[in-house]
Design a protein around this motif. Structure first.
Motif, mmCIF file in Angstrom:
data_model
loop_
_atom_site.group_PDB
_atom_site.id
_atom_site.type_symbol
_atom_site.label_atom_id
_atom_site.label_comp_id
_atom_site.label_asym_id
_atom_site.label_seq_id
_atom_site.Cartn_x
_atom_site.Cartn_y
_atom_site.Cartn_z
ATOM 1 N N GLY A 1 3.339 -23.608 8.022
ATOM 2 C CA GLY A 1 4.346 -24.652 8.112
ATOM 3 C C GLY A 1 4.069 -25.637 9.227
ATOM 4 O O GLY A 1 4.195 -26.855 9.043
ATOM 5 N N TRP A 2 3.682 -25.123 10.389
ATOM 6 C CA TRP A 2 3.354 -26.009 11.515
ATOM 7 C C TRP A 2 2.179 -26.916 11.175
ATOM 8 O O TRP A 2 2.164 -28.089 11.528
ATOM 9 N N THR A 3 1.176 -26.341 10.509
ATOM 10 C CA THR A 3 -0.009 -27.117 10.130
ATOM 11 C C THR A 3 0.360 -28.230 9.155
ATOM 12 O O THR A 3 -0.106 -29.372 9.281
ATOM 13 N N MET A 4 1.218 -27.906 8.173
ATOM 14 C CA MET A 4 1.672 -28.920 7.227
ATOM 15 C C MET A 4 2.418 -30.028 7.960
ATOM 16 O O MET A 4 2.244 -31.213 7.657
ATOM 17 N N TRP A 5 3.244 -29.641 8.935
ATOM 18 C CA TRP A 5 3.990 -30.639 9.696
ATOM 19 C C TRP A 5 3.037 -31.562 10.455
ATOM 20 O O TRP A 5 3.231 -32.780 10.459
ATOM 21 N N HIS B 1 14.789 -18.334 20.464
ATOM 22 C CA HIS B 1 13.632 -17.703 19.825
ATOM 23 C C HIS B 1 12.507 -18.736 19.717
ATOM 24 O O HIS B 1 12.760 -19.932 19.524
ATOM 25 N N PHE B 2 11.277 -18.286 19.848
ATOM 26 C CA PHE B 2 10.138 -19.193 19.821
ATOM 27 C C PHE B 2 10.123 -20.036 18.551
ATOM 28 O O PHE B 2 9.825 -21.237 18.582
ATOM 29 N N SER C 1 9.449 -11.578 14.601
ATOM 30 C CA SER C 1 8.115 -11.989 15.051
ATOM 31 C C SER C 1 7.536 -13.091 14.169
ATOM 32 O O SER C 1 7.976 -13.307 13.043
ATOM 33 N N LEU C 2 6.534 -13.777 14.722
ATOM 34 C CA LEU C 2 5.898 -14.864 13.985
ATOM 35 C C LEU C 2 5.099 -14.328 12.809
ATOM 36 O O LEU C 2 4.538 -13.245 12.864
ATOM 37 N N LYS C 3 5.044 -15.129 11.757
ATOM 38 C CA LYS C 3 4.357 -14.763 10.526
ATOM 39 C C LYS C 3 3.325 -15.836 10.181
ATOM 40 O O LYS C 3 3.341 -16.938 10.742
ATOM 41 N N TRP D 1 8.372 -32.125 6.050
ATOM 42 C CA TRP D 1 9.638 -31.424 5.834
ATOM 43 C C TRP D 1 9.469 -30.158 5.009
ATOM 44 O O TRP D 1 10.188 -29.178 5.205
ATOM 45 N N TRP D 2 8.509 -30.133 4.110
ATOM 46 C CA TRP D 2 8.200 -28.870 3.434
ATOM 47 C C TRP D 2 7.580 -27.889 4.429
ATOM 48 O O TRP D 2 7.783 -26.679 4.343
ATOM 49 N N GLY D 3 6.833 -28.411 5.404
ATOM 50 C CA GLY D 3 6.288 -27.564 6.452
ATOM 51 C C GLY D 3 7.392 -26.934 7.282
ATOM 52 O O GLY D 3 7.321 -25.752 7.643
ATOM 53 N N ILE D 4 8.445 -27.709 7.589
ATOM 54 C CA ILE D 4 9.586 -27.174 8.329
ATOM 55 C C ILE D 4 10.227 -26.027 7.550
ATOM 56 O O ILE D 4 10.549 -24.961 8.111
ATOM 57 N N PHE D 5 10.413 -26.227 6.255
ATOM 58 C CA PHE D 5 11.027 -25.170 5.440
ATOM 59 C C PHE D 5 10.170 -23.908 5.406
ATOM 60 O O PHE D 5 10.678 -22.793 5.566
ATOM 61 N N ILE D 6 8.874 -24.071 5.191
ATOM 62 C CA ILE D 6 7.988 -22.907 5.105
ATOM 63 C C ILE D 6 7.963 -22.153 6.430
ATOM 64 O O ILE D 6 7.999 -20.917 6.458
ATOM 65 N N ALA D 7 7.926 -22.879 7.539
ATOM 66 C CA ALA D 7 7.937 -22.229 8.846
ATOM 67 C C ALA D 7 9.283 -21.576 9.142
ATOM 68 O O ALA D 7 9.365 -20.633 9.935
ATOM 69 N N ALA D 8 10.333 -22.065 8.509
ATOM 70 C CA ALA D 8 11.666 -21.494 8.709
ATOM 71 C C ALA D 8 11.907 -20.271 7.842
ATOM 72 O O ALA D 8 12.809 -19.465 8.129
ATOM 73 N N SER D 9 11.121 -20.092 6.793
ATOM 74 C CA SER D 9 11.383 -19.056 5.797
ATOM 75 C C SER D 9 11.471 -17.625 6.345
ATOM 76 O O SER D 9 12.264 -16.830 5.829
#
Length: 305
Positions: free
Chosen positions: A141-145, A60-61, A133-135, A193-201
């Motif tokens: 999250g990507w931006t925070m990363w 998945h993307f 789908s992407l949200k 790492w908070w960006g990773i979590f938010i993007a994973a949510s």
């Protein structure tokens, strides 16, 4: 995503992490070669990211992007820290542990726990079907990363350049982003790492949100245990007798990037409550008054006494 599949992935990543860290523990203990410590920790994240992505193979993307972000971060940090310690020599953190089996076991166990725990959001996402789908949270999250990664990379390189300059020997780093934060590298790591979590949510549901413990654990570790407290104590003992250093500490945020003119004029209670200027960060600072003449010293001219 089923609970059984979750448990299999969690167990597998735990086994791989312990085995990988054990290999480097043996190298450290047997050959007294501790320069591989940070490399072992950073590259372990890379191994878990690739392993979980390939094993599930849903491609998945969201899974691909998050795995790529972790791989880029882990390789950049691991290679940087390895090259730095090879240049500087022995890792001073091990001066009291080198050759002491019990202390080394504790250290390497904690490192394994750190890797496995902080990797949890990505592990669970890669064990899922990707989360649809992407949200907007993906982009957030990507931006925070990206911001976190750039801050951490810039801080690491600027401090290395500063330390490698003969004229700065024995001084604290106040160049680049270090003018605005005493620990910008930790700010970057926490942010990414908070960006990773938010993007994973979007791929999480129900009890899976408990993987928030990953970034929470990292944040608490850096703020209260092995990050800022240890470095503040070391720096205070080395430079606390200098007025210029005390002025730097008073006017420079411990974590967030803020202009000194702003931070230095904020009341103490505001710094403590909202900007993490915790009292125990200064418990090793010598109890002495800072005179005007001392405050006029600059960190560029202050010499080690």
């Amino acid at each position: 995503m089923g609970t059984v599949l979750d448990s299999h992935f969690l167990a597998l990543t735990a086994i791989v992490t312990v085995a990988y860290q054990f290999i480097f523990f043996v190298i450290t203990y047997v050959f007294k070669f501790d320069q591989v410590t940070d490399f072992a920790g950073s590259t372990n994240f890379v191994i878990l990211a690739v392993l979980t992505l390939v094993l599930k193979a849903t491609w998945h993307f969201r899974q691909i992007v998050l795995s790529l972000l972790v791989v880029v971060w882990g390789l950049r940090l691991g290679i940087f820290l390895l090259m730095r310690i090879l240049q500087w020599g022995e890792d001073r953190r091990f001066d009291e542990m080198r050759g002491k089996l019990a202390k080394l076991i504790v250290f390497w166990t904690l490192q394994a726990v750190w890797v496995w725990t902080v990797s949890l959001p990505l592990t669970v996402v890669n064990a899922s079907d990707g989360g649809g789908s992407l949200k907007p949270t993906d982009v957030i999250g990507w931006t925070m990363w990206v911001f976190g990664f750039l801050i951490e990379a810039a801080a690491d390189q600027q401090k290395l350049t500063f330390k490698n300059s003969p004229e700065n020997r024995g001084k604290w780093c106040d160049a680049g982003v270090w003018k605005y934060s005493r620990h910008p590298n930790y700010l970057g790591e926490i942010l990414l790492w908070w960006g990773i979590f938010i993007a994973a949510s979007p791929a999480l549901e129900g009890a899976e949100y408990l993987v928030v413990f990953g970034p929470v654990f990292l944040t608490l570790l850096l703020l209260f245990v092995s990050g800022i407290p240890l470095l503040e104590a070391s720096s205070d003992k080395k430079h606390g007798h200098l007025g210029a250093y005390r002025f730097y500490k008073k006017t420079t945020s411990p974590l967030f990037l803020l202009p000194r003119g702003v931070y230095g004029n904020l009341p103490g209670w505001f710094k403590a409550v909202f900007l993490l200027e915790l009292p125990f960060y200064s418990r090793n600072l010598p109890k002495e008054e800072v005179t005007v003449s001392k405050l006029e010293e600059s960190p560029r001219t202050a010499k080690r006494k």
